[in-house]
Design an enzyme around this catalytic site. Structure first.
Site, PDB file in Angstrom:
ATOM      1  CE  LYS A 116      45.040  15.487  26.104  1.00  0.00           C
ATOM      2  NZ  LYS A 116      46.154  14.542  25.947  1.00  0.00           N
ATOM      3  CG  LEU A 203      51.847  27.646  35.826  1.00  0.00           C
ATOM      4  CD1 LEU A 203      52.601  26.327  35.740  1.00  0.00           C
ATOM      5  CD2 LEU A 203      51.908  28.194  37.241  1.00  0.00           C
ATOM      6  CD  GLU A 287      48.266  18.233  26.908  1.00  0.00           C
ATOM      7  OE1 GLU A 287      48.771  17.594  25.967  1.00  0.00           O
ATOM      8  OE2 GLU A 287      47.737  19.344  26.774  1.00  0.00           O
ATOM      9  NE  ARG A 291      53.378  11.865  20.040  1.00  0.00           N
ATOM     10  CZ  ARG A 291      52.766  12.820  20.699  1.00  0.00           C
ATOM     11  NH1 ARG A 291      51.623  12.576  21.304  1.00  0.00           N
ATOM     12  NH2 ARG A 291      53.290  14.029  20.806  1.00  0.00           N
TER      13      ARG A 291
END
Ligand code: MV4
Length: 447
Positions: A116, A203, A287, A291
């Site tokens: 990440k 947030l 992120e 897929r």
């Protein structure tokens, strides 16, 4: 084009991929565990190979068994579906080494987005707006304090090897920060074998909006608009829509354009989803998923494009069937994930479905691998089907959804259908007025 595709998955997504293969005239092989011998995807495929006992690690995650099944059957490509091996870079590399096409991006692109910190650094470099925070991994408390003071509290500490909500800690004040950093690092180390963590501005009331992208394998990128997946419980999506009720056409085309250009610059190939938090008119990358996603049908409904066809075309070197200017957004679509679970506690409810009747009519799609008399095995996730409803606008879509939910019958087990019957009657949902915390608050109230 491929001669034969092996589908390395189960349930509704195995059936979804099987349908696309049949339409394209491609032979199909499915693999299955001993628990899935009676599954619909096994019945409908041209060939099937039993690859192991019920636990996923011994069957659907067993790379060697799946490669062997390809060799035995002569499959020239593998579609991984979602979950299981779909974001496993090593699997993509091993298939490539065996001259079998992985229907998805390169192992290297999967690897970058699986880390990440690396994903966020890449997104930022490509001009995608990211959440303010540390530039990379943070180890020292002093550095954490400096960054937090700069971006302002509250902050969130996330595991680089995490994702999907695993390994996150919020710190509301400097006093919380030390404990948050230490617990995040030790939990990440224990869970993922990698204790790298990073810091972001937290947030408080965002929406989860994700952009569907595709790379064509020739250096071009396109976007298929966005989905709003804010209605979640414990990081499991429950209800998804396209378009997002929160965006206007200008915002859609601006963020879509940024994502499509990034995908082109990255040289990405195949389907991807770029996830954002959206708050006060701003997008913040969190992120990227490499897929096909569970909720892809809402995008198919409003664009009229079969995304699995596109994945297969791109993987075989044939490029996309559409250019950006051919992709038009038509009406509104909502997907409800029907799980074999208690609709309030979400406790899994496996067992035999005594009666299964699906709704029909204009604008209705049901993707499901179950049938009357089918026994849901207890070993896998509890998704038994998806109801996808399309209308010319959101109001029509909601009317049609209410009617479709009334027609849907699943007897013998508990399902989440009653939750959806409540949600379609809720004023906030009718107004599209919800954020990522809405559903959990609603369930806590027990309305
Ligand atoms: C956040 C956040 C608030 N601020 N990041 C959770 C899943 C993972 N993909 C990212 N997640 C969040 N990241 C910042 N800087 C809130 C969440 C989050 C969330 C995000 C999307 C959908 C549902 C969620 C539920 C709880 C927290």
């Amino acid at each position: 084009m491929f001669q034969k595709i092996l589908i390395a998955n189960r349930g509704e997504i195995a059936l979804r991929v099987l349908r696309a293969c049949k339409e394209l005239g491609i032979q199909t092989v499915v693999v299955h565990s001993t628990a899935d011998a009676d599954a619909m995807h096994v019945r409908l495929a041209d060939e099937s190979v039993c690859i192991g006992p019920p636990p996923s690690r011994d069957s659907y995650l067993n790379i060697h068994q799946i490669v062997a099944a390809c060799e035995i059957t002569g499959a020239d490509a593998v579609h991984p579906g979602y979950g299981f091996l779909s974001e496993n870079a090593k699997f993509a590399d091993i298939l490539a080494a065996h001259n079998i096409t992985f229907i998805g991006p390169s192992g290297d692109h999967i690897r970058v987005m699986g880390d990440k910190i690396e994903a966020k650094r890449t997104a930022k470099r490509l001009g995608i707006p990211v959440v303010p925070g540390s530039d990379g991994a943070v180890t020292e408390e002093k550095e954490a304090r400096r960054i937090a003071a700069e971006i302002g509290y509250p902050v969130i500490i996330k595991a680089s090897a995490g994702g999907g909500g695993r390994g996150m800690k919020v710190a509301h004040t400097e006093t919380d920060l030390e404990i948050a950093l230490q617990t995040a690092r030790s939990e990440a180390g224990a869970a993922f074998g990698d204790d790298a963590v990073y810091i972001e501005k937290y947030l408080e009331k965002p929406r989860h909006i994700e952009v569907q992208v595709f790379g064509d394998g020739f250096g071009h990128g396109v976007h298929f608009g966005e989905r709003d997946c804010s209605l979640q419980r414990r990081h499991q999506k429950v209800w998804e829509e396209a378009n997002s009720p929160a965006l206007n056409a200008e915002e859609r085309s601006r963020i879509g354009g940024i994502c499509a250009k990034a995908i082109a610059d990255l040289g990405y190939s195949g389907a991807g989803t770029i996830e954002f938090l959206y708050e006060n008119g701003e997008f913040y990358f969190i992120e990227m998923n490499t897929r096909l996603q569970v909720e892809h049908p809402v995008t198919e409904a409003i664009t009229g494009i079969d995304l699995v066809h596109e994945q297969i075309r791109v993987a075989s070197g044939g490029g996309l069937s559409v250019r950006q200017e051919d992709i038009k957004f038509n009406g509104h679509a909502i997907e409800c994930r029907i799980n074999a679970e208690d609709p309030r506690t979400f406790t899994p409810s496996p067992g035999t479905i005594t009666h299964f009747h699906t709704p029909g009519g204009l604008g209705i799609r049901v993707d499901s691998g179950v049938y009357s008399g089918y026994k849901i095995p207890p070993y896998y996730d509890s998704l038994i089907g998806k109801l996808i409803v399309h209308g010319r606008n959101r109001v029509e879509c909601m009317m049609r959804l209410r009617r479709a939910l009334d027609e849907f019958v699943v007897d013998g087990i508990k399902t989440t259908l009653p939750l959806f019957r409540d949600l379609v009657g809720n004023a906030d949902i009718a107004n599209g007025d919800y954020d990522i915390h809405w559903l959990e608050k609603y369930l806590a109230k027990g309305e």
